[in-house]
Motif scaffolding. Structure first.
Motif, PDB file in Angstrom:
ATOM      1  N   SER A   1      -2.448  12.796  -3.730  1.00 23.80           N
ATOM      2  CA  SER A   1      -2.190  12.409  -2.348  1.00 23.80           C
ATOM      3  C   SER A   1      -3.030  11.203  -1.951  1.00 23.80           C
ATOM      4  CB  SER A   1      -2.498  13.577  -1.403  1.00 23.80           C
ATOM      5  OG  SER A   1      -3.903  13.789  -1.334  1.00 23.80           O
ATOM      6  N   ALA A   2      -2.593  10.514  -0.897  1.00 20.45           N
ATOM      7  CA  ALA A   2      -3.343   9.370  -0.378  1.00 20.45           C
ATOM      8  C   ALA A   2      -4.710   9.807   0.116  1.00 20.45           C
ATOM      9  CB  ALA A   2      -2.556   8.697   0.737  1.00 20.45           C
ATOM     10  N   GLU A   3      -4.792  11.019   0.670  1.00 19.45           N
ATOM     11  CA  GLU A   3      -6.073  11.524   1.175  1.00 19.45           C
ATOM     12  C   GLU A   3      -7.069  11.728   0.028  1.00 19.45           C
ATOM     13  OE1 GLU A   3      -3.104  12.690   1.982  1.00 19.45           O
ATOM     14  OE2 GLU A   3      -3.035  11.978   4.073  1.00 19.45           O
ATOM     15  N   GLN A   4      -6.574  12.266  -1.090  1.00 20.77           N
ATOM     16  CA  GLN A   4      -7.444  12.451  -2.260  1.00 20.77           C
ATOM     17  C   GLN A   4      -7.940  11.105  -2.791  1.00 20.77           C
ATOM     18  OE1 GLN A   4      -4.439  14.810  -4.413  1.00 20.77           O
ATOM     19  NE2 GLN A   4      -6.017  16.370  -4.742  1.00 20.77           N
ATOM     20  N   GLU A   5      -7.023  10.148  -2.868  1.00 25.29           N
ATOM     21  CA  GLU A   5      -7.388   8.808  -3.334  1.00 25.29           C
ATOM     22  C   GLU A   5      -8.453   8.195  -2.435  1.00 25.29           C
ATOM     23  OE1 GLU A   5      -6.480   4.784  -5.220  1.00 25.29           O
ATOM     24  OE2 GLU A   5      -6.095   6.837  -5.844  1.00 25.29           O
ATOM     25  N   SER A   6      -8.231   8.308  -1.123  1.00 23.24           N
ATOM     26  CA  SER A   6      -9.161   7.719  -0.161  1.00 23.24           C
ATOM     27  C   SER A   6     -10.537   8.365  -0.258  1.00 23.24           C
ATOM     28  CB  SER A   6      -8.598   7.875   1.262  1.00 23.24           C
ATOM     29  OG  SER A   6      -9.498   7.362   2.218  1.00 23.24           O
ATOM     30  N   ALA A   7     -10.562   9.695  -0.408  1.00 26.19           N
ATOM     31  CA  ALA A   7     -11.841  10.405  -0.474  1.00 26.19           C
ATOM     32  C   ALA A   7     -12.668   9.944  -1.673  1.00 26.19           C
ATOM     33  CB  ALA A   7     -11.592  11.911  -0.542  1.00 26.19           C
ATOM     34  N   VAL A   8     -12.012   9.778  -2.812  1.00 24.87           N
ATOM     35  CA  VAL A   8     -12.718   9.345  -4.028  1.00 24.87           C
ATOM     36  C   VAL A   8     -13.265   7.934  -3.858  1.00 24.87           C
ATOM     37  CG1 VAL A   8     -12.400   8.741  -6.458  1.00 24.87           C
ATOM     38  CG2 VAL A   8     -11.437  10.856  -5.572  1.00 24.87           C
ATOM     39  N   ARG A   9     -12.469   7.062  -3.301  1.00 25.98           N
ATOM     40  CA  ARG A   9     -12.890   5.668  -3.157  1.00 25.98           C
ATOM     41  C   ARG A   9     -14.000   5.522  -2.103  1.00 25.98           C
ATOM     42  NH1 ARG A   9     -10.249   2.013  -5.976  1.00 25.98           N
ATOM     43  NH2 ARG A   9      -8.343   2.654  -7.050  1.00 25.98           N
ATOM     44  N   VAL A  10     -13.879   6.278  -1.017  1.00 20.56           N
ATOM     45  CA  VAL A  10     -14.930   6.228   0.011  1.00 20.56           C
ATOM     46  C   VAL A  10     -16.248   6.738  -0.559  1.00 20.56           C
ATOM     47  CG1 VAL A  10     -15.704   7.255   2.187  1.00 20.56           C
ATOM     48  CG2 VAL A  10     -13.386   6.342   2.005  1.00 20.56           C
ATOM     49  N   ALA A  11     -16.166   7.795  -1.363  1.00 20.00           N
ATOM     50  CA  ALA A  11     -17.388   8.338  -1.973  1.00 20.00           C
ATOM     51  C   ALA A  11     -18.034   7.307  -2.893  1.00 20.00           C
ATOM     52  CB  ALA A  11     -17.060   9.614  -2.742  1.00 20.00           C
ATOM     53  N   TYR A  12     -17.222   6.621  -3.694  1.00 23.19           N
ATOM     54  CA  TYR A  12     -17.759   5.592  -4.586  1.00 23.19           C
ATOM     55  C   TYR A  12     -18.376   4.454  -3.779  1.00 23.19           C
ATOM     56  CZ  TYR A  12     -18.037   1.657  -7.766  1.00 23.19           C
ATOM     57  OH  TYR A  12     -18.496   0.569  -8.467  1.00 23.19           O
ATOM     58  N   PHE A  13     -17.657   4.006  -2.758  1.00 22.77           N
ATOM     59  CA  PHE A  13     -18.165   2.921  -1.927  1.00 22.77           C
ATOM     60  C   PHE A  13     -19.492   3.319  -1.276  1.00 22.77           C
ATOM     61  CE2 PHE A  13     -18.261   0.833   2.334  1.00 22.77           C
ATOM     62  CZ  PHE A  13     -18.421  -0.469   1.908  1.00 22.77           C
ATOM     63  N   GLY A  14     -19.547   4.560  -0.791  1.00 23.38           N
ATOM     64  CA  GLY A  14     -20.786   5.035  -0.171  1.00 23.38           C
ATOM     65  C   GLY A  14     -21.952   5.035  -1.146  1.00 23.38           C
TER      66      GLY A  14
ATOM     67  N   ALA B   1       0.834  -1.207   0.000  1.00 19.55           N
ATOM     68  CA  ALA B   1       0.000   0.000   0.000  1.00 19.55           C
ATOM     69  C   ALA B   1       0.866   1.254   0.000  1.00 19.55           C
ATOM     70  CB  ALA B   1      -0.915  -0.008   1.226  1.00 19.55           C
ATOM     71  N   GLU B   2       1.952   1.229   0.775  1.00 23.44           N
ATOM     72  CA  GLU B   2       2.858   2.376   0.814  1.00 23.44           C
ATOM     73  C   GLU B   2       3.518   2.601  -0.536  1.00 23.44           C
ATOM     74  OE1 GLU B   2       5.596   1.540   3.943  1.00 23.44           O
ATOM     75  OE2 GLU B   2       4.089   1.666   5.535  1.00 23.44           O
ATOM     76  N   GLU B   3       3.936   1.512  -1.185  1.00 22.94           N
ATOM     77  CA  GLU B   3       4.575   1.607  -2.490  1.00 22.94           C
ATOM     78  C   GLU B   3       3.607   2.166  -3.523  1.00 22.94           C
ATOM     79  OE1 GLU B   3       7.362   1.527  -5.424  1.00 22.94           O
ATOM     80  OE2 GLU B   3       7.672   1.201  -3.278  1.00 22.94           O
ATOM     81  N   ARG B   4       2.362   1.699  -3.479  1.00 19.37           N
ATOM     82  CA  ARG B   4       1.362   2.195  -4.429  1.00 19.37           C
ATOM     83  C   ARG B   4       1.105   3.684  -4.204  1.00 19.37           C
ATOM     84  NH1 ARG B   4      -3.849   3.393  -4.920  1.00 19.37           N
ATOM     85  NH2 ARG B   4      -4.862   2.946  -6.917  1.00 19.37           N
ATOM     86  N   THR B   5       1.023   4.089  -2.928  1.00 21.64           N
ATOM     87  CA  THR B   5       0.763   5.489  -2.615  1.00 21.64           C
ATOM     88  C   THR B   5       1.870   6.393  -3.141  1.00 21.64           C
ATOM     89  OG1 THR B   5      -0.500   4.915  -0.612  1.00 21.64           O
ATOM     90  CG2 THR B   5       0.407   7.137  -0.732  1.00 21.64           C
ATOM     91  N   ARG B   6       3.117   5.922  -3.028  1.00 25.48           N
ATOM     92  CA  ARG B   6       4.244   6.724  -3.510  1.00 25.48           C
ATOM     93  C   ARG B   6       4.215   6.909  -5.028  1.00 25.48           C
ATOM     94  NH1 ARG B   6       7.170   3.959   0.643  1.00 25.48           N
ATOM     95  NH2 ARG B   6       7.720   2.277  -0.796  1.00 25.48           N
ATOM     96  N   SER B   7       3.579   5.965  -5.732  1.00 30.00           N
ATOM     97  CA  SER B   7       3.556   6.035  -7.192  1.00 30.00           C
ATOM     98  C   SER B   7       2.397   6.867  -7.730  1.00 30.00           C
ATOM     99  CB  SER B   7       3.469   4.617  -7.777  1.00 30.00           C
ATOM    100  OG  SER B   7       2.196   4.026  -7.489  1.00 30.00           O
ATOM    101  N   LEU B   8       1.486   7.300  -6.863  1.00 29.71           N
ATOM    102  CA  LEU B   8       0.314   8.045  -7.327  1.00 29.71           C
ATOM    103  C   LEU B   8       0.653   9.505  -7.616  1.00 29.71           C
ATOM    104  CD1 LEU B   8      -2.389   6.722  -4.822  1.00 29.71           C
ATOM    105  CD2 LEU B   8      -2.115   6.077  -7.216  1.00 29.71           C
ATOM    106  N   PRO B   9      -0.003  10.102  -8.610  1.00 27.38           N
ATOM    107  CA  PRO B   9       0.220  11.522  -8.909  1.00 27.38           C
ATOM    108  C   PRO B   9      -0.606  12.450  -8.013  1.00 27.38           C
ATOM    109  CG  PRO B   9      -1.257  10.589 -10.534  1.00 27.38           C
ATOM    110  CD  PRO B   9      -0.849   9.460  -9.631  1.00 27.38           C
TER     111      PRO B   9
END
Length: 237
Positions: free
Chosen positions: A181-194, A171-179
């Motif tokens: 932030s981890a917070e932005q990624e999490s927010a989008v995924r939580v919204a979709y899941f919701g 998970a840490e390695e994937r986060t480092r490769s993202l263009p």
């Protein structure tokens, strides 16, 4: 006989260096330390016999006099890292001591992220690994159980910690490769899941989400995992 397979051997049963010649210029510990430095800096793929030989200051073929196979080099590396375990005087509470062992192993694996790729029972009987196992069994002295069950506990704990840390590292390695932030990624995924949960197609997931909608607490989840494993070995009255 041509094509005959080499006989298996244990690196620890071999002398430090084979063949004749002057006194060895370095030891297995030097070789292991060099390999660990390379792996810490560039990952396990950065470790090769050529690179390790250059790190210790010898020719590649000379290194084979000390370490016959790359698999032996890996075993030296695992043993060197196993030597970093702190071996304390057990406190008398086997659960507390084994939880401390697990936490220490987790920290060690984060310090050497490549280690999860090399964890194997095959490397479990090197000098430092044996000292570690003896320490774990000493921690488990208060537990009324046969040694076979105690070894199962140690093996299960190590396996679960290795899998947990491997997931954390991925998970840490994937986060480092993202263009982003981890917070932005999490927010989008939580919204979709919701949105999917709110659709009514997943009533059980909706109930679970309503019970505990907060972010995952990795430290709490790790402690819970340890507790559940240790519970399984608690003597039943």
């Amino acid at each position: 006989m041509a094509g005959r397979a080499a006989e298996p051997e244990v690196i620890w049963a071999r002398p430090e260096r084979t063949g004749r010649g002057p006194k060895p210029a370095f030891t297995r510990a030097d070789i292991a330390a060099a390999a660990v430095r390379l792996a810490d800096a560039g990952g396990l793929d950065a470790v090769s016999m050529r690179h390790v030989a250059a790190e210790v200051g010898c020719g590649t073929m000379s290194l084979y006099n000390y370490v016959p196979r790359k698999e032996d080099l890996y075993e030296l590396m695992v043993d060197a890292v196993a030597g970093e375990h702190e071996l304390w005087e057990p406190c008398g509470d086997w659960r507390a001591d084994m939880a401390r062992v697990a936490q220490q192993t987790r920290s060690l694996m984060h310090r050497h992220p490549w280690l999860t790729r090399l964890m194997s029972p095959v490397y479990g009987f090197s000098p430092n690994a044996l000292r570690y196992l003896e320490h774990c069994l000493a921690c488990l002295d208060p537990l009324e159980a046969p040694y076979g069950m105690k070894m199962q506990l140690v093996g299960m704990l190590n396996g679960c910690v290795t899998s947990y840390v491997a997931t954390e590292l991925a998970a840490e390695e994937r986060t480092r490769s993202l263009p982003w932030s981890a917070e932005q990624e999490s927010a989008v995924r939580v919204a979709y899941f919701g949105s999917q949960v709110a659709s009514g197609a997943y009533p059980r997931l909706a109930s679970a989400f309503m019970e505990d909608p907060g972010p995952i607490d990795l430290e709490g989840a790790f402690a819970l995992m340890l507790g559940r494993i240790l519970d399984a070995f608690e003597p039943k009255n």
